[in-house]
Design a protein around this motif. Structure first.
Motif, PDB file in Angstrom:
ATOM      1  N   PRO A  25       0.826  -1.209   0.000  1.00 10.55           N
ATOM      2  CA  PRO A  25       0.000   0.000   0.000  1.00 10.55           C
ATOM      3  C   PRO A  25       0.861   1.260   0.000  1.00 10.55           C
ATOM      4  N   VAL A  26       0.228   2.364  -0.301  1.00  5.58           N
ATOM      5  CA  VAL A  26       0.960   3.623  -0.427  1.00  5.58           C
ATOM      6  C   VAL A  26       1.540   4.066   0.917  1.00  5.58           C
ATOM      7  N   TRP A  27       0.848   3.784   2.005  1.00 10.09           N
ATOM      8  CA  TRP A  27       1.261   4.287   3.311  1.00 10.09           C
ATOM      9  C   TRP A  27       2.227   3.358   4.029  1.00 10.09           C
ATOM     10  N   TRP A  28       2.821   2.401   3.327  1.00 14.88           N
ATOM     11  CA  TRP A  28       3.703   1.445   4.004  1.00 14.88           C
ATOM     12  C   TRP A  28       4.921   2.092   4.654  1.00 14.88           C
ATOM     13  N   PRO A  29       5.508   3.210   4.145  1.00 15.69           N
ATOM     14  CA  PRO A  29       6.644   3.809   4.882  1.00 15.69           C
ATOM     15  C   PRO A  29       6.266   4.298   6.275  1.00 15.69           C
ATOM     16  N   VAL A  30       5.026   4.782   6.427  1.00 14.76           N
ATOM     17  CA  VAL A  30       4.606   5.260   7.746  1.00 14.76           C
ATOM     18  C   VAL A  30       4.504   4.093   8.732  1.00 14.76           C
ATOM     19  N   ALA A  31       3.877   2.993   8.292  1.00 15.89           N
ATOM     20  CA  ALA A  31       3.751   1.826   9.165  1.00 15.89           C
ATOM     21  C   ALA A  31       5.114   1.241   9.511  1.00 15.89           C
ATOM     22  N   ALA A  32       6.010   1.177   8.524  1.00 19.66           N
ATOM     23  CA  ALA A  32       7.348   0.655   8.791  1.00 19.66           C
ATOM     24  C   ALA A  32       8.119   1.560   9.748  1.00 19.66           C
ATOM     25  N   GLY A  33       7.967   2.884   9.598  1.00 19.92           N
ATOM     26  CA  GLY A  33       8.654   3.809  10.496  1.00 19.92           C
ATOM     27  C   GLY A  33       8.144   3.707  11.924  1.00 19.92           C
ATOM     28  N   ALA A 188       6.332   9.431   7.168  1.00 23.24           N
ATOM     29  CA  ALA A 188       5.457  10.361   6.456  1.00 23.24           C
ATOM     30  C   ALA A 188       6.256  11.321   5.579  1.00 23.24           C
ATOM     31  N   LEU A 189       7.409  11.769   6.076  1.00 20.82           N
ATOM     32  CA  LEU A 189       8.247  12.646   5.258  1.00 20.82           C
ATOM     33  C   LEU A 189       8.771  11.913   4.029  1.00 20.82           C
ATOM     34  N   ALA A 190       9.169  10.651   4.213  1.00 21.21           N
ATOM     35  CA  ALA A 190       9.628   9.873   3.065  1.00 21.21           C
ATOM     36  C   ALA A 190       8.500   9.657   2.061  1.00 21.21           C
ATOM     37  N   LEU A 191       7.281   9.537   2.559  1.00 28.48           N
ATOM     38  CA  LEU A 191       6.137   9.365   1.664  1.00 28.48           C
ATOM     39  C   LEU A 191       5.852  10.629   0.870  1.00 28.48           C
ATOM     40  N   LEU A 192       6.131  11.778   1.481  1.00 27.08           N
ATOM     41  CA  LEU A 192       5.861  13.041   0.786  1.00 27.08           C
ATOM     42  C   LEU A 192       6.917  13.371  -0.256  1.00 27.08           C
ATOM     43  N   VAL A 193       8.164  13.026   0.013  1.00 24.77           N
ATOM     44  CA  VAL A 193       9.239  13.438  -0.890  1.00 24.77           C
ATOM     45  C   VAL A 193       9.539  12.421  -1.975  1.00 24.77           C
ATOM     46  N   ARG A 194       8.967  11.234  -1.895  1.00 25.01           N
ATOM     47  CA  ARG A 194       9.290  10.243  -2.916  1.00 25.01           C
ATOM     48  C   ARG A 194       8.623  10.620  -4.228  1.00 25.01           C
ATOM     49  N   PRO A 195       9.237  10.316  -5.374  1.00 22.69           N
ATOM     50  CA  PRO A 195       8.649  10.669  -6.673  1.00 22.69           C
ATOM     51  C   PRO A 195       7.374   9.875  -6.943  1.00 22.69           C
TER      52      PRO A 195
END
Length: 221
Positions: A25-33, A188-195
């Motif tokens: 899913p799109v929000w996986w970096p937040v859950a992993a963080g 969340a920051l990684a999710l915002l800055v990723r292309p």
């Protein structure tokens, strides 16, 4: 035969759909963080030994040749010299720890409104924290008494440091919560800055002409 040739490109275009459905899913970096930060924060809280804090208080008292304003000013001065080597050198005898330990784990604070100096010590054992604070407060009082004839201000013990009942350091649950919040923020920051990927246009046969359309165009020519 035309129906078979037209169905082949559609089958090829339909292949990536099951692959997209199995993607993260799109929000996986937040859950992993959140998960990684919580684990690291909890591990830090468990691995770090608890610290105990004790505080002693001394008050500046003017003599008959001085006034309360002078006592307030000298209290500020004594607060600055409380952690100097001249004071800690005497305090180490009563505290039972080296001067370096006192320099690293003892701090002094003053109040702008009252002629009072607080001496706070931190240690791994409650009794040691109280002994360190009381030793520095006692040494500071003796140095003020030696200079009393010149300053006309002395120091008196206002409150002794007592052995703390609970550690002042954060428990593992709190460090885990802080780590989870920090990890979620980084995710969340990684999710915002990723292309972002451009949406794929899946049009009809106009995007990828089938063999039947190509053969018909050649026949007309």
């Amino acid at each position: 035969m035309t129906d078979k040739t037209q169905a082949a490109p559609r089958a090829r275009r339909a292949l990536p759909r099951p692959l997209r459905s199995r993607a993260l899913p799109v929000w996986w970096p937040v859950a992993a963080g959140v998960l990684a930060g919580g684990l690291l924060g909890g591990a830090y809280g468990v691995a770090t030994p608890p610290e105990y804090t004790a505080t002693a208080y001394v008050v500046a008292v003017p003599t008959e040749e001085s006034d309360p304003a002078a006592a307030l000013g000298f209290a500020q001065a004594y607060g600055r010299v409380a952690t100097q080597l001249a004071v800690l050198g005497d305090a180490q005898v009563w505290a039972g720890v080296p001067v370096r330990t006192l320099q690293e784990h003892v701090r002094a604070e003053t109040s702008p409104d009252a002629p009072m100096v607080s001496v706070t010590a931190t240690a791994a054992r409650p009794a040691q924290a109280a002994d360190m604070a009381n030793a520095v407060a006692r040494a500071l009082t003796r140095h003020a008494e030696d200079a009393r004839a010149a300053t006309h201000v002395g120091l008196r013990q206002f409150a002794r440091a007592v052995k703390p009942a609970e550690p002042s350091s954060a428990p593992a649950a709190l460090t885990g919560l802080v780590g989870a919040c920090a990890g979620g923020l980084l995710g969340a920051l990684a999710l915002l800055v990723r292309p972002r990927r451009a949406p794929r246009e899946e049009g009809p046969a106009a995007a990828v002409p089938g063999p039947a359309v190509a053969a018909d165009a050649q026949g007309r020519l």
